[in-house]
Design a protein around this motif. Structure first.
Motif, mmCIF file in Angstrom:
data_model
loop_
_atom_site.group_PDB
_atom_site.id
_atom_site.type_symbol
_atom_site.label_atom_id
_atom_site.label_comp_id
_atom_site.label_asym_id
_atom_site.label_seq_id
_atom_site.Cartn_x
_atom_site.Cartn_y
_atom_site.Cartn_z
ATOM 1 N N LEU A 48 0.827 -1.208 0.000
ATOM 2 C CA LEU A 48 0.000 0.000 0.000
ATOM 3 C C LEU A 48 0.859 1.255 0.000
ATOM 4 O O LEU A 48 0.539 2.244 -0.662
ATOM 5 C CB LEU A 48 -0.925 0.002 1.219
ATOM 6 N N ALA A 49 1.958 1.218 0.757
ATOM 7 C CA ALA A 49 2.836 2.380 0.783
ATOM 8 C C ALA A 49 3.495 2.615 -0.561
ATOM 9 O O ALA A 49 3.734 3.763 -0.959
ATOM 10 C CB ALA A 49 3.902 2.197 1.864
ATOM 11 N N ALA A 50 3.795 1.535 -1.292
ATOM 12 C CA ALA A 50 4.496 1.672 -2.574
ATOM 13 C C ALA A 50 3.540 1.942 -3.728
ATOM 14 O O ALA A 50 3.843 2.753 -4.616
ATOM 15 C CB ALA A 50 5.320 0.417 -2.854
ATOM 16 N N PHE A 51 2.399 1.275 -3.741
ATOM 17 C CA PHE A 51 1.486 1.363 -4.885
ATOM 18 C C PHE A 51 0.096 1.819 -4.461
ATOM 19 O O PHE A 51 -0.893 1.475 -5.104
ATOM 20 C CB PHE A 51 1.393 0.005 -5.589
ATOM 21 N N GLY A 52 0.010 2.573 -3.380
ATOM 22 C CA GLY A 52 -1.286 2.992 -2.881
ATOM 23 C C GLY A 52 -2.058 3.876 -3.839
ATOM 24 O O GLY A 52 -3.293 3.838 -3.868
ATOM 25 N N ASP A 53 -1.352 4.678 -4.637
ATOM 26 C CA ASP A 53 -2.045 5.570 -5.566
ATOM 27 C C ASP A 53 -2.838 4.797 -6.613
ATOM 28 O O ASP A 53 -3.804 5.334 -7.176
ATOM 29 C CB ASP A 53 -1.034 6.482 -6.265
ATOM 30 N N SER A 94 -8.640 6.622 1.159
ATOM 31 C CA SER A 94 -7.533 7.286 0.459
ATOM 32 C C SER A 94 -6.592 7.951 1.456
ATOM 33 O O SER A 94 -5.364 7.886 1.309
ATOM 34 C CB SER A 94 -8.075 8.319 -0.526
ATOM 35 N N ARG A 95 -7.136 8.581 2.474
ATOM 36 C CA ARG A 95 -6.290 9.217 3.490
ATOM 37 C C ARG A 95 -5.562 8.166 4.325
ATOM 38 O O ARG A 95 -4.432 8.397 4.764
ATOM 39 C CB ARG A 95 -7.142 10.118 4.384
ATOM 40 N N LEU A 96 -6.192 7.019 4.546
ATOM 41 C CA LEU A 96 -5.532 5.952 5.288
ATOM 42 C C LEU A 96 -4.323 5.424 4.524
ATOM 43 O O LEU A 96 -3.256 5.194 5.107
ATOM 44 C CB LEU A 96 -6.525 4.824 5.563
ATOM 45 N N ILE A 97 -4.467 5.255 3.224
ATOM 46 C CA ILE A 97 -3.349 4.777 2.402
ATOM 47 C C ILE A 97 -2.204 5.785 2.420
ATOM 48 O O ILE A 97 -1.031 5.417 2.582
ATOM 49 C CB ILE A 97 -3.834 4.493 0.971
ATOM 50 N N ARG A 101 1.651 5.359 4.150
ATOM 51 C CA ARG A 101 2.897 5.637 3.427
ATOM 52 C C ARG A 101 3.785 6.591 4.223
ATOM 53 O O ARG A 101 4.983 6.335 4.402
ATOM 54 C CB ARG A 101 2.587 6.231 2.062
ATOM 55 N N ILE A 102 3.220 7.677 4.712
ATOM 56 C CA ILE A 102 4.020 8.672 5.421
ATOM 57 C C ILE A 102 4.513 8.129 6.764
ATOM 58 O O ILE A 102 5.681 8.303 7.130
ATOM 59 C CB ILE A 102 3.216 9.964 5.612
ATOM 60 N N SER A 103 3.644 7.451 7.515
ATOM 61 C CA SER A 103 4.040 6.933 8.830
ATOM 62 C C SER A 103 5.126 5.874 8.702
ATOM 63 O O SER A 103 6.103 5.872 9.470
ATOM 64 C CB SER A 103 2.818 6.366 9.551
ATOM 65 N N LEU A 104 4.996 4.961 7.743
ATOM 66 C CA LEU A 104 6.013 3.927 7.562
ATOM 67 C C LEU A 104 7.326 4.528 7.070
ATOM 68 O O LEU A 104 8.407 4.079 7.467
ATOM 69 C CB LEU A 104 5.519 2.857 6.588
ATOM 70 N N THR A 105 7.247 5.538 6.204
ATOM 71 C CA THR A 105 8.467 6.191 5.734
ATOM 72 C C THR A 105 9.204 6.869 6.879
ATOM 73 O O THR A 105 10.429 6.752 7.017
ATOM 74 C CB THR A 105 8.134 7.203 4.633
ATOM 75 N N ILE A 106 8.466 7.594 7.710
ATOM 76 C CA ILE A 106 9.085 8.257 8.863
ATOM 77 C C ILE A 106 9.695 7.227 9.806
ATOM 78 O O ILE A 106 10.835 7.387 10.268
ATOM 79 C CB ILE A 106 8.050 9.123 9.602
ATOM 80 N N ALA A 107 8.963 6.150 10.083
ATOM 81 C CA ALA A 107 9.468 5.132 11.007
ATOM 82 C C ALA A 107 10.701 4.438 10.449
ATOM 83 O O ALA A 107 11.668 4.178 11.183
ATOM 84 C CB ALA A 107 8.371 4.110 11.300
ATOM 85 N N PHE A 108 10.708 4.143 9.144
ATOM 86 C CA PHE A 108 11.858 3.469 8.548
ATOM 87 C C PHE A 108 13.096 4.361 8.559
ATOM 88 O O PHE A 108 14.180 3.943 8.975
ATOM 89 C CB PHE A 108 11.528 3.044 7.113
ATOM 90 N N LEU A 109 12.937 5.607 8.116
ATOM 91 C CA LEU A 109 14.086 6.516 8.079
ATOM 92 C C LEU A 109 14.582 6.829 9.492
ATOM 93 O O LEU A 109 15.791 6.898 9.731
ATOM 94 C CB LEU A 109 13.708 7.800 7.348
ATOM 95 N N ALA A 110 13.665 7.017 10.426
ATOM 96 C CA ALA A 110 14.067 7.308 11.800
ATOM 97 C C ALA A 110 14.801 6.117 12.418
ATOM 98 O O ALA A 110 15.806 6.295 13.122
ATOM 99 C CB ALA A 110 12.842 7.660 12.638
ATOM 100 N N THR A 111 14.326 4.905 12.171
ATOM 101 C CA THR A 111 15.006 3.721 12.686
ATOM 102 C C THR A 111 16.381 3.571 12.065
ATOM 103 O O THR A 111 17.342 3.181 12.746
ATOM 104 C CB THR A 111 14.157 2.467 12.422
#
Length: 301
Positions: A48-53, A94-97, A101-111
């Motif tokens: 969903l984060a990669a192809f959610g659009d 749509s907002r959930l998708i 994406r944004i939450s997982l990106t922040i968590a991955f980069l922060a980790t």
């Protein structure tokens, strides 16, 4: 008269080990069903984060006041908005998708930032020892003694907020635990034969730590990162819920929960969907982290 003795017949080889039932049993022993479900959920979140659009029914910022607070399917709504709409008529799915994406990106980069910072300081403490080690350990103790939520609130209140600053700030969460683990494992590895042999052959400290010590302790560090990842998601959600995280027009899981708290009685679906995503994602990552620890930690065998 001669007696002929016949050799005892060999016992038949049991074929039960190779039956389909035993293969299925062995598969589920290696991959428990709960872990398979957790991996499937995380894979779905990543897709969903990669192809959610491609699967989002609408633009997550598009407003339609005529469809304001439309209920989801199963509560009187239609398939035009499967999870309903929010107070501005924006599609919740749509907002959930976009929030995933944004939450997982922040968590991955922060980790990733936390792991790089923690491993670097841990290796420096293990290599220099003495006063440098004491200074790093004092910094680690100071970080562990201060509640990170208070630090984050102070930094965001004084420096303002942007997505880049917020992600870097999240990267300072949990690095002290990784630094402790990296330091302890590096000190133990220095006493083992492969590190001593590399030093005796003239390898530089960069090569000893980067090519020999780090690959041998990477499994333990990976488990620590998987345990830090859901904590970053929860921290980001908490700060976004308070209005100090991801700022509009961007959205995140915590921001969606914050927007929906005022409509928890009239339109609970606004916050139920992101809340469920937060709980299931953090639970699945924690289960996978515990499973990896059981597999990769030789002391638990």
């Amino acid at each position: 008269m001669t007696e002929t003795s016949s050799a005892p017949a060999s016992a038949p080889v049991s074929a039960s080990v190779f039956t389909p039932k035993s293969r299925v049993r062995a598969f589920f022993e290696a991959w428990p069903p709960l872990i398979l479900l957790a991996l499937a959920w995380i894979a779905a979140m990543l897709l969903l984060a990669a192809f959610g659009d491609l699967v989002a029914p609408a633009d997550y910022m598009a407003m339609d006041l005529r469809a304001r607070l439309a209920p989801p399917v199963g509560m009187g709504g239609d398939w035009a908005h499967p999870l309903g709409t929010d107070e501005l008529g924006r599609d919740v799915l749509s907002r959930l998708i976009a929030s995933i994406r944004i939450s997982l990106t922040i968590a991955f980069l922060a980790t990733l930032v936390s792991a790089v910072l923690g491993v670097s300081l841990g290796f420096l403490a293990a290599y220099f020892r003495g006063k440098a080690e004491q200074a790093i350990l004092m910094l680690v103790d100071a970080q562990a003694a201060m509640p990170f939520m208070i630090i984050a609130l102070a930094v965001l209140a004084f420096l303002g907020n942007s997505l880049t600053l917020f992600t870097l700030l999240m990267g300072f969460y949990g690095w002290e635990r990784i630094a402790r683990i990296a330091r302890g494992l590096a000190i133990a590895a220095q006493e083992q034969g492969y590190a001593s042999a590399a030093r005796d052959l003239g390898a530089s400290p960069w090569r000893v730590y980067g090519r020999h010590i780090l690959p041998n302790i990477a499994s333990t560090l990976l488990v620590s990162m998987t345990l830090n990842f859901p904590e970053v998601i929860l921290l980001e959600s908490g700060l976004s819920f308070l209005g100090l995280g991801v700022q509009p027009p961007e959205t995140s899981l915590g921001a969606m929960v914050g927007y929906g708290r005022d409509y928890i009685q009239s339109a609970p679906w606004i916050m139920l969907a992101p809340s469920a995503a937060i709980v299931l994602t953090t639970l699945c990552i924690s289960l996978i982290g515990d499973w990896l620890r059981d597999i990769l930690d030789p002391t638990l065998s």
